[in-house]
Design an enzyme around this catalytic site. Structure first.
Site, PDB file in Angstrom:
ATOM      1  CG  ASP A  85      -1.979   1.011   1.245  1.00 23.86           C
ATOM      2  OD1 ASP A  85      -2.380   1.445   0.148  1.00 23.86           O
ATOM      3  OD2 ASP A  85      -2.442   1.394   2.344  1.00 23.86           O
ATOM      4  CD  GLU A 137      -2.708   8.453  -4.452  1.00 20.18           C
ATOM      5  OE1 GLU A 137      -2.612   7.415  -3.776  1.00 20.18           O
ATOM      6  OE2 GLU A 137      -2.646   9.587  -3.965  1.00 20.18           O
ATOM      7  CG  HIS A 211      -6.361   4.999  -1.727  1.00 17.21           C
ATOM      8  ND1 HIS A 211      -5.229   4.560  -1.087  1.00 17.21           N
ATOM      9  CD2 HIS A 211      -6.304   4.484  -2.976  1.00 17.21           C
ATOM     10  CE1 HIS A 211      -4.519   3.828  -1.914  1.00 17.21           C
ATOM     11  NE2 HIS A 211      -5.135   3.769  -3.077  1.00 17.21           N
ATOM     12  CB  THR A 236      -9.088   4.957   9.919  1.00 17.47           C
ATOM     13  OG1 THR A 236      -7.962   5.478   9.198  1.00 17.47           O
ATOM     14  CG2 THR A 236      -9.277   5.744  11.196  1.00 17.47           C
TER      15      THR A 236
HETATM   16  P1  13P Z   1      -8.719   4.762   5.826  1.00 16.77           P
HETATM   17  O1  13P Z   1      -7.686   4.588   6.887  1.00 16.77           O
HETATM   18  O2  13P Z   1      -9.285   6.143   5.802  1.00 16.77           O
HETATM   19  O3  13P Z   1      -9.791   3.719   5.859  1.00 16.77           O
HETATM   20  O4  13P Z   1      -7.964   4.613   4.424  1.00 16.77           O
HETATM   21  C1  13P Z   1      -7.206   3.467   4.158  1.00 16.77           C
HETATM   22  C2  13P Z   1      -6.449   3.601   2.883  1.00 16.77           C
HETATM   23  O5  13P Z   1      -6.888   4.252   1.957  1.00 16.77           O
HETATM   24  C3  13P Z   1      -5.173   2.888   2.780  1.00 16.77           C
HETATM   25  O6  13P Z   1      -4.517   3.149   1.576  1.00 16.77           O
END
Ligand code: 13P
Length: 286
Positions: A85, A137, A211, A236
Site C-alpha cells: 500500500d 495514483e 482510498h 482506520t
Molecule cells: P482509511 O484509513 O481512511 O480507511 O484509508 C485506508 C487507505 O486508503 C489505505 O490506503
C-alpha cells in the site's frame, strides 16, 4: 462463471469491475488483523486484499509479513492477495516483489504529472516482467485533517484528461484517482466528486480504486462502485474498533494476558470487515 480462487489482483478487480462489486483492501497492522481479514473472507466467500504499508512492514517485518500471508494463502479457498500500500519508491517496490508480494501500489502522486508517469511506468515494466500487478495514483488523497479551500481542493483532485494520459502511458492494472476521499476519520461528510469519477471511468476504462474508505456513507460507496470502483481501501475503521475493544477489555485491572484483550479485538474487527465485504458486494463470489 466464477473466478478461480487462485485469481490474481488484476483478475479479481476485473471481475468486480465487470460485475459491479468492489473487493476490500484491509490493512494489516499485525497478526490479529491478518487472521481476522482472511477468516472473514473465507466465511463470506470473498476475495480479499491484504494491504501492507511501508510503516506496517517495518512494524511487522517484511519476512514475517510474507510468511504470515503465505500461511494464510496456503489454506485459503478464496483469493488472498498480498499488496503493498502506497509504495514510496522503486527500491521498496522491488524489495516486495522479490519477497513474493502479489501486487503493489506505487504512489508517485506527489510528483508532477510527467515524473509520476515516468516513475510509475518504470515500476509497471519491472513488476509486469515479474508477474506482479500494479496500482497507480493521481491527484492527492489527503488526510482528513486537511482543511482545504474549494480552489485548493480542486487542485488536489485527479483531472480526467491527465488520468487518461497516466493510465495509458503507464499501463497500470488499477487506477486510484483522487476524487475527494481522505485517509483517517472525516470531520464532516466526505464530498466525493462523482461527476469526475464518471468522466475518469469513461476515459480510463479499467478498475478504479477508492482510498480512504473509512467513514464514507454506504450510499456513496455504492454509487462509487456503480461508477467503476472495484477496490476500496479500509484501515482506520478497523484500527478504531480494535482499539475500542482493547480499551474496554483493559478496564478490568485483573486482565494482563494479551490474549484476553487482543482476542476480543480480533473478533470485533471481523464484524467490521464483514459489514464492508457485504456492502462492497464481494461476498458469495467464490
Ligand atoms: P482509511 O484509513 O481512511 O480507511 O484509508 C485506508 C487507505 O486508503 C489505505 O490506503
Amino acid at each position: 462463471m466464477k473466478v478461480s480462487p487462485k485469481a490474481s489482483f488484476k483478475e479479481v478487480l476485473t471481475d468486480g469491475y465487470q460485475n459491479g462489486y468492489a473487493v476490500g483492501q484491509f490493512n494489516v497492522n499485525g497478526l490479529e488483523y491478518l487472521q481476522a481479514i482472511v477468516e472473514v473472507a473465507e466465511e463470506e466467500r470473498s476475495a480479499v486484499i491484504l494491504g501492507v504499508s511501508e510503516g506496517a512492514m517495518k512494524y511487522v517485518g517484511l519476512d514475517y509479513t510474507v510468511a504470515l500471508a503465505n500461511a494464510a494463502k496456503l489454506k485459503a479457498t478464496v483469493p488472498v492477495i498480498l499488496h503493498l500500500d502506497h509504495g514510496p519508491n522503486f527500491d521498496i517496490v522491488m524489495k516486495c516483489v522479490r519477497h513474493g508480494f502479489d501486487a503493489v501500489m506505487f504512489d508517485g502522486s506527489h510528483y508532477p504529472l510527467a515524473e509520476n508517469i515516468a516513475r510509475t511506468k518504470q515500476v509497471v515494466d519491472a513488476c509486469h516482467a515479474a508477474g506482479v500487478d500494479v496500482e497507480g495514483e493521481l491527484g492527492r488523497i489527503g488526510g482528513a485533517e486537511d482543511d482545504l479551500s474549494v480552489d485548493e481542493r480542486e487542485a488536489t483532485l485527479a483531472q480526467p484528461d491527465e488520468a487518461r494520459e497516466f493510465a495509458f502511458a503507464t499501463g497500470v492494472d488499477a487506477f486510484a484517482p483522487a476524487i475527494g476521499s481522505a485517509h483517517g476519520h472525516y470531520k464532516g461528510k466526505p464530498q466525493l466528486d462523482f461527476d469526475r469519477l464518471a468522466a475518469i471511468r469513461e476515459l480510463v476504462g479499467r478498475p478504479l480504486v477508492l482510498h480512504g474508505g473509512t467513514g464514507i456513507p454506504d450510499e456513496d460507496i455504492q454509487q462509487a462502485i456503480r461508477l467503476g470502483v472495484s477496490k476500496i481501501n479500509v484501515n482506520t475503521e478497523n484500527q478504531s474498533e480494535f482499539t475500542r475493544v482493547v480499551r474496554q477489555s483493559l478496564e478490568d485491572p485483573k486482565v494482563f494476558d494479551p490474549r484476553k484483550y487482543l482476542g476480543p479485538a480480533r473478533t470485533a474487527i471481523k464484524e467490521t470487515i464483514r459489514t464492508k465485504i457485504r456492502l462492497f458486494g464481494s461476498n458469495g463470489r467464490y
